[in-house]
Design an enzyme around this catalytic site. Structure first.
Site, PDB file in Angstrom:
ATOM      1  N   HIS A  93      -9.644   1.301   4.556  1.00  0.00           N
ATOM      2  CA  HIS A  93      -8.298   1.181   5.493  1.00  0.00           C
ATOM      3  C   HIS A  93      -8.691   2.126   6.513  1.00  0.00           C
ATOM      4  O   HIS A  93      -9.561   3.200   6.403  1.00  0.00           O
ATOM      5  CB  HIS A  93      -7.213   2.009   4.650  1.00  0.00           C
ATOM      6  N   ASN A 151       0.865  -1.090  -0.024  1.00  0.00           N
ATOM      7  CA  ASN A 151      -0.104  -0.064   0.069  1.00  0.00           C
ATOM      8  C   ASN A 151       1.029   1.112   0.019  1.00  0.00           C
ATOM      9  O   ASN A 151       1.518   1.418   1.048  1.00  0.00           O
ATOM     10  CB  ASN A 151      -0.833  -0.119   1.357  1.00  0.00           C
ATOM     11  N   LYS A 159      -0.031   4.185  -0.391  1.00  0.00           N
ATOM     12  CA  LYS A 159      -0.564   5.440   0.243  1.00  0.00           C
ATOM     13  C   LYS A 159      -0.462   6.777  -0.647  1.00  0.00           C
ATOM     14  O   LYS A 159      -0.287   6.503  -1.903  1.00  0.00           O
ATOM     15  CB  LYS A 159      -0.169   5.575   1.598  1.00  0.00           C
ATOM     16  N   GLU A 161      -5.725  -5.360  10.097  1.00  0.00           N
ATOM     17  CA  GLU A 161      -4.660  -4.073  10.708  1.00  0.00           C
ATOM     18  C   GLU A 161      -4.850  -3.428  11.791  1.00  0.00           C
ATOM     19  O   GLU A 161      -5.569  -2.314  11.769  1.00  0.00           O
ATOM     20  CB  GLU A 161      -4.486  -3.244   9.282  1.00  0.00           C
ATOM     21  N   GLY A 208       2.458   1.965  10.786  1.00  0.00           N
ATOM     22  CA  GLY A 208       3.358   3.235  10.788  1.00  0.00           C
ATOM     23  C   GLY A 208       4.055   3.519  11.968  1.00  0.00           C
ATOM     24  O   GLY A 208       4.678   4.738  11.970  1.00  0.00           O
ATOM     25  N   GLU A 257      -7.098   4.479   7.784  1.00  0.00           N
ATOM     26  CA  GLU A 257      -6.830   6.001   7.511  1.00  0.00           C
ATOM     27  C   GLU A 257      -8.151   6.354   6.845  1.00  0.00           C
ATOM     28  O   GLU A 257      -8.470   7.878   7.288  1.00  0.00           O
ATOM     29  CB  GLU A 257      -5.635   6.143   6.656  1.00  0.00           C
ATOM     30  N   SER A 261       3.260  -2.522  10.326  1.00  0.00           N
ATOM     31  CA  SER A 261       4.688  -2.404  10.253  1.00  0.00           C
ATOM     32  C   SER A 261       5.305  -3.784   9.964  1.00  0.00           C
ATOM     33  O   SER A 261       6.471  -4.132  10.484  1.00  0.00           O
ATOM     34  CB  SER A 261       5.042  -2.003  11.866  1.00  0.00           C
TER      35      SER A 261
HETATM   36  P1  13P Z   1       2.791   0.274   7.621  1.00  0.00           P
HETATM   37  O1  13P Z   1       3.360  -1.156   7.019  1.00  0.00           O
HETATM   38  O2  13P Z   1       3.445   1.207   7.173  1.00  0.00           O
HETATM   39  O3  13P Z   1       2.723   0.263   9.118  1.00  0.00           O
HETATM   40  O4  13P Z   1       1.199   0.374   7.199  1.00  0.00           O
HETATM   41  C1  13P Z   1       0.451  -0.600   7.029  1.00  0.00           C
HETATM   42  C2  13P Z   1      -0.692  -0.273   6.215  1.00  0.00           C
HETATM   43  O5  13P Z   1      -1.343   0.441   6.677  1.00  0.00           O
HETATM   44  C3  13P Z   1      -0.787  -1.034   5.194  1.00  0.00           C
HETATM   45  O6  13P Z   1      -2.216  -0.950   4.450  1.00  0.00           O
END
Ligand code: 13P
Length: 268
Positions: A110, A25, A27, A185, A191, A112, A231
């Site tokens: 997601h 991803n 982002k 997740e 992150g 976010e 992560s």
């Molecule tokens: P990270 O791997 O940067 O923690 O992000 C995970 C994520 O949100 C994948 O959709």
């Protein structure tokens, strides 16, 4: 331009076993130059295990570049799609347009987007409706769920995951589930560098699979893939992917570098 073919190694997942799903991803990261450089690295990265399916979730604007130059054994996902079909919906991109371009997956729900980063966030009903629409338009969906830190701490992880999956279970047919991968997740792990331990993640994945069994069907539960996200990186992927109910990853930061291939090559 034709996409380079890529290559595979090892054997496909045996009949009845789940193929690993490694999603990157990206982002809202990258410039045209950085995306081109990363694609060149991925294209030169050597074979992908035959028991793994690999997908990159690119920003909308970088999807055409991926579709024309990324190795063809990596599928392309969008990171969202609209709740509408084509029409007067300024700023939206709909599932049928993605499909028309050659996109095969979409990441939906997601955390976010659920949170909304300052705008109205997406609730579970809306995410379920988008998922149904995307499937009806021919896309496959990485459907994201996961609890926040305080929910993990107060013991409501599975209540949260169940409440995020319930509207989906209500709206999908059994056949639709073949087009869904659940991406678990935990929000506190995204992150932050704080990964769930393999045991902690396995525990939740197994509860999620049990929930699907109880609420959708044992056959769907046995077949549905459950990816871990939060992560994940080249250093911890092997431990996570070795767990019985962890069928892949949804990888943010590490998918923006060659570490993504270390994760891919960590499938058992
Ligand atoms: P990270 O791997 O940067 O923690 O992000 C995970 C994520 O949100 C994948 O959709």
């Amino acid at each position: 331009m034709t996409r380079p073919a890529g290559s595979s190694k090892g054997s496909p997942a045996p009949e009845g076993e789940r193929t690993y799903l490694l999603g990157g991803n990206w982002k809202a990261n990258g410039t045209l130059a950085s995306v081109r450089a990363l694609i060149a690295e991925f294209n030169a990265a050597g074979p992908i295990p035959a028991n793994a399916e690999v997908v990159i979730g690119a920003p909308f604007i970088h999807i055409p570049e991926c579709l024309s130059t990324l190795r063809s054994d990596i599928e392309i996902a969008a990171q969202n799609c609209s709740l509408t079909g084509m029409g007067a919906y300024t700023g939206e991109t709909c599932a049928s347009q993605l499909r028309d371009m050659g996109v095969t997956w979409v990441i939906l729900g997601h955390s976010e987007r659920r949170e909304g980063f300052g705008m109205a966030g997406e609730d579970s009903e809306l995410v379920a409706k988008k998922t149904k629409l995307a499937i009806d338009e021919g896309l496959k969906v990485m459907f994201c769920i996961g609890e926040k830190k305080e929910e993990r701490e107060n013991g409501t992880t599975m209540d949260v995951c169940a409440s995020q999956m319930k509207p989906l279970a209500d709206i999908l047919s059994k056949e639709d589930w073949a087009k869904v991968s659940i991406a678990y997740e935990p929000v506190w792990a995204i992150g932050t560098g704080l990964t769930a331990t393999p045991e902690m993640a396995q525990d939740t994945h197994s509860s999620i699979r049990q929930w699907v069994s109880d609420n959708v069907g044992a056959d769907v539960a046995a077949a549905v893939r459950i990816q871990y996200g939060g992560s994940m990186n080249g250093a911890n992927a092997a431990g996570l992917l070795a767990m019985a109910d962890i069928d892949g990853g949804l990888i943010g930061g590490s998918s923006l570098k060659m570490d993504f291939f270390t994760c891919i090559n960590s499938v058992p």
